[in-house]
Design an enzyme around this catalytic site. Structure first.
Site, PDB file in Angstrom:
ATOM      1  N   SER A  92       0.813  -1.216   0.000  1.00  0.00           N
ATOM      2  CA  SER A  92       0.000   0.000   0.000  1.00  0.00           C
ATOM      3  C   SER A  92       0.849   1.271   0.000  1.00  0.00           C
ATOM      4  O   SER A  92       0.314   2.363   0.136  1.00  0.00           O
ATOM      5  CB  SER A  92      -0.896  -0.008   1.246  1.00  0.00           C
ATOM      6  OG  SER A  92      -0.117  -0.350   2.380  1.00  0.00           O
ATOM      7  N   THR A 194      -1.715   3.288   4.109  1.00  0.00           N
ATOM      8  CA  THR A 194      -0.906   4.506   4.080  1.00  0.00           C
ATOM      9  C   THR A 194      -0.077   4.637   5.349  1.00  0.00           C
ATOM     10  O   THR A 194      -0.576   4.399   6.440  1.00  0.00           O
ATOM     11  CB  THR A 194      -1.845   5.721   3.996  1.00  0.00           C
ATOM     12  OG1 THR A 194      -2.501   5.678   2.746  1.00  0.00           O
ATOM     13  CG2 THR A 194      -1.097   7.029   4.153  1.00  0.00           C
ATOM     14  N   THR A 212       1.945   6.999   0.285  1.00  0.00           N
ATOM     15  CA  THR A 212       1.012   5.910  -0.037  1.00  0.00           C
ATOM     16  C   THR A 212       0.978   5.624  -1.531  1.00  0.00           C
ATOM     17  O   THR A 212       1.302   6.492  -2.341  1.00  0.00           O
ATOM     18  CB  THR A 212      -0.415   6.299   0.425  1.00  0.00           C
ATOM     19  OG1 THR A 212      -1.278   5.179   0.301  1.00  0.00           O
ATOM     20  CG2 THR A 212      -0.980   7.452  -0.377  1.00  0.00           C
ATOM     21  N   ARG A 222      -6.572   9.197 -10.173  1.00  0.00           N
ATOM     22  CA  ARG A 222      -7.168   9.483  -8.855  1.00  0.00           C
ATOM     23  C   ARG A 222      -6.080   9.875  -7.846  1.00  0.00           C
ATOM     24  O   ARG A 222      -5.033   9.263  -7.767  1.00  0.00           O
ATOM     25  CB  ARG A 222      -7.909   8.245  -8.373  1.00  0.00           C
ATOM     26  CG  ARG A 222      -8.599   8.390  -7.004  1.00  0.00           C
ATOM     27  CD  ARG A 222      -7.745   7.883  -5.880  1.00  0.00           C
ATOM     28  NE  ARG A 222      -8.492   7.782  -4.610  1.00  0.00           N
ATOM     29  CZ  ARG A 222      -7.928   7.548  -3.427  1.00  0.00           C
ATOM     30  NH1 ARG A 222      -6.630   7.381  -3.346  1.00  0.00           N
ATOM     31  NH2 ARG A 222      -8.655   7.477  -2.347  1.00  0.00           N
ATOM     32  N   VAL A 223      -6.366  10.921  -7.095  1.00  0.00           N
ATOM     33  CA  VAL A 223      -5.467  11.336  -6.009  1.00  0.00           C
ATOM     34  C   VAL A 223      -6.262  11.262  -4.705  1.00  0.00           C
ATOM     35  O   VAL A 223      -7.423  11.694  -4.656  1.00  0.00           O
ATOM     36  CB  VAL A 223      -4.959  12.775  -6.255  1.00  0.00           C
ATOM     37  CG1 VAL A 223      -4.230  13.317  -5.034  1.00  0.00           C
ATOM     38  CG2 VAL A 223      -4.044  12.809  -7.485  1.00  0.00           C
ATOM     39  N   GLY A 224      -5.664  10.714  -3.687  1.00  0.00           N
ATOM     40  CA  GLY A 224      -6.353  10.585  -2.396  1.00  0.00           C
ATOM     41  C   GLY A 224      -6.066  11.754  -1.476  1.00  0.00           C
ATOM     42  O   GLY A 224      -5.596  12.817  -1.897  1.00  0.00           O
ATOM     43  N   ASP A 225      -6.320  11.533  -0.212  1.00  0.00           N
ATOM     44  CA  ASP A 225      -6.127  12.581   0.790  1.00  0.00           C
ATOM     45  C   ASP A 225      -4.667  12.753   1.197  1.00  0.00           C
ATOM     46  O   ASP A 225      -4.254  13.829   1.645  1.00  0.00           O
ATOM     47  CB  ASP A 225      -6.928  12.234   2.054  1.00  0.00           C
ATOM     48  CG  ASP A 225      -6.483  10.897   2.644  1.00  0.00           C
ATOM     49  OD1 ASP A 225      -6.329   9.919   1.877  1.00  0.00           O
ATOM     50  OD2 ASP A 225      -6.270  10.817   3.873  1.00  0.00           O
ATOM     51  N   THR A 245      -5.572   7.896   7.745  1.00  0.00           N
ATOM     52  CA  THR A 245      -5.475   6.722   6.891  1.00  0.00           C
ATOM     53  C   THR A 245      -6.910   6.325   6.591  1.00  0.00           C
ATOM     54  O   THR A 245      -7.829   6.678   7.325  1.00  0.00           O
ATOM     55  CB  THR A 245      -4.695   5.588   7.579  1.00  0.00           C
ATOM     56  OG1 THR A 245      -4.591   4.482   6.679  1.00  0.00           O
ATOM     57  CG2 THR A 245      -5.368   5.122   8.854  1.00  0.00           C
ATOM     58  N   GLY A 246      -7.090   5.599   5.509  1.00  0.00           N
ATOM     59  CA  GLY A 246      -8.446   5.173   5.180  1.00  0.00           C
ATOM     60  C   GLY A 246      -8.901   5.734   3.852  1.00  0.00           C
ATOM     61  O   GLY A 246      -8.082   6.128   3.019  1.00  0.00           O
ATOM     62  N   GLY A 248      -9.632   7.973   1.255  1.00  0.00           N
ATOM     63  CA  GLY A 248      -9.217   9.353   1.062  1.00  0.00           C
ATOM     64  C   GLY A 248     -10.344  10.286   0.679  1.00  0.00           C
ATOM     65  O   GLY A 248     -10.367  11.450   1.100  1.00  0.00           O
TER      66      GLY A 248
HETATM   67  C1  SD4 Z   1      -5.988   7.061   0.007  1.00  0.00           C
HETATM   68  N1  SD4 Z   1      -5.825   7.408   2.364  1.00  0.00           N
HETATM   69  O1  SD4 Z   1      -5.334   7.161  -1.022  1.00  0.00           O
HETATM   70  C2  SD4 Z   1      -5.259   6.686   1.260  1.00  0.00           C
HETATM   71  C3  SD4 Z   1      -5.296   5.208   1.401  1.00  0.00           C
HETATM   72  C4  SD4 Z   1      -5.151   4.713   2.784  1.00  0.00           C
HETATM   73  O2  SD4 Z   1      -5.397   3.172   4.382  1.00  0.00           O
HETATM   74  O3  SD4 Z   1      -4.811   5.386   3.689  1.00  0.00           O
HETATM   75  N2  SD4 Z   1      -5.469   3.507   3.082  1.00  0.00           N
HETATM   76  O4  SD4 Z   1      -7.197   7.195   0.048  1.00  0.00           O
END
Ligand code: SD4
Length: 340
Positions: A92, A194, A212, A222-225, A245-246, A248
């Site tokens: 990840s 992450t 991450t 796609r871009v996450g948080d 984490t999680g 995004g």
């Molecule tokens: C995302 N927050 O790209 C990241 C992925 C992640 O635990 O944290 N997974 O959305």
């Protein structure tokens, strides 16, 4: 290329001007929160290093070692986060991370220091250590965030080398996923997702970073948080820091980490602030398609050295390193058990 280098050098000089403007006024480190915080101080010793998930243990150990050896805080954070980035078993983050649905590994990272200087890269491909590129963005450009092709060009101009980040194992999993092609991000994969790290250094200053490969099987682009200052990471050296984490998308919709810090500014402990924002995210998503697989978790620290973690669903843990108790995993409290 020479022009580009000159531009970057000049830009860097510009950054010095900008960054000194951002430098926080010196205040008593407890001024904002000590009077109103009722939760016992769990750890008032410095340094303190806290990172999301199991891969936080080796990352913490390296960062800790470097801090104790007197290395600059950002260098210590970078060195710690390069460990999971370079580990192909961590699916990840960085090299070996799950690709997007087109089979491309695209990486997001950011870093922020106690003077509110930030550097970030998003949608970066073929560079094994996005955290190092993010740090160069902070140090060598007048910008906060570089993305995609531009981030890659910048990395190459800084001497980074392109390499294939899709390992045979990750490729095999991607091909298996393609058979059904159902997008349902599973967070908590083998307790590795992450990695976000928050540090109180020997001087009591707070910095942080995140890196991450993002949500597995995401759409290309796609871009996450995680690379977004305020979403995946935020800190104010007068108050504290938070990182996520999680999923995004849920963290971006709610400016998650910035909100955790703002609640701490208002006097909430890290534990209270993380819980309140996770509950807010849950409330905002109760009727949303994402609720089925929604998982978010936060870690937070404040200027007193109190720290905590809280997640929507069970299974989130984080690594903590301090002088009193060494490097260990702690389980986050949570609102729901998976399947609730
Ligand atoms: C995302 N927050 O790209 C990241 C992925 C992640 O635990 O944290 N997974 O959305």
């Amino acid at each position: 290329m020479t022009d580009r280098r000159n531009f970057i050098k000049k830009a860097a000089l510009g950054t010095i001007g900008i960054s000194s403007g951002l430098t926080c006024k010196k205040r008593d480190k407890n001024e904002n929160i000590s009077a109103i915080n009722t939760i016992a101080v769990k750890n008032s010793k410095k340094p303190l290093v806290i990172s999301t998930w199991n891969h936080g243990l080796p990352a913490n150990a390296e960062t800790w070692k470097q801090l104790k050896n007197g290395k600059p805080t950002l260098d210590a954070i970078e060195a710690g986060l390069r460990i999971p980035e370079g580990d192909p078993k961590v699916r990840s983050v960085g090299y070996g991370g799950f690709p997007d649905r087109e089979g491309k590994v695209t990486l997001d990272a950011c870093i922020m220091d106690y003077n509110s200087n930030c550097g970030s890269v998003s949608f970066l491909q073929n560079i094994k250590h996005p955290i190092s590129v993010a740090k160069r963005v902070l140090q060598n450009t007048p910008h906060v965030m570089l993305s995609g092709e531009g981030a890659l060009q910048f990395a190459l101009s800084e001497g980074f080398k392109e390499e294939n980040l899709l390992t045979p194992d990750a490729e095999k999993d991607w091909k298996k996923w393609l058979i059904e092609s159902k997008y349902k991000p599973v967070i908590n994969i083998e307790n590795h997702d992450t990695i976000s790290m928050l540090v109180i250094d020997q001087e009591g200053n707070i910095s942080g970073a995140s890196t991450t490969s993002g949500a597995a099987w995401k759409m290309h682009g796609r871009v996450g948080d995680s690379p977004i200052i305020g979403a995946g990471l935020f800190l104010d050296n007068q108050v504290g820091a938070a990182a996520a984490t999680g999923l995004g998308e849920a963290v971006i919709r709610t400016a998650g980490s910035a909100m955790v810090v703002e609640l701490m500014r208002q006097g909430k402990s890290p534990a209270q602030a993380c819980k309140l924002i996770v509950e807010r995210i849950y409330d905002k998503h109760k009727n949303h398609n994402d609720i089925e697989y929604l998982q978010v978790g936060f870690i937070a620290v404040n200027k007193n050295g109190e720290y905590s973690g809280y997640s929507l669903r069970s299974g989130f843990n984080y690594a903590v390193f301090d002088d009193d108790n060494g490097n260990r995993m702690e389980d986050a409290q949570f609102k729901l058990k998976w399947k609730d």
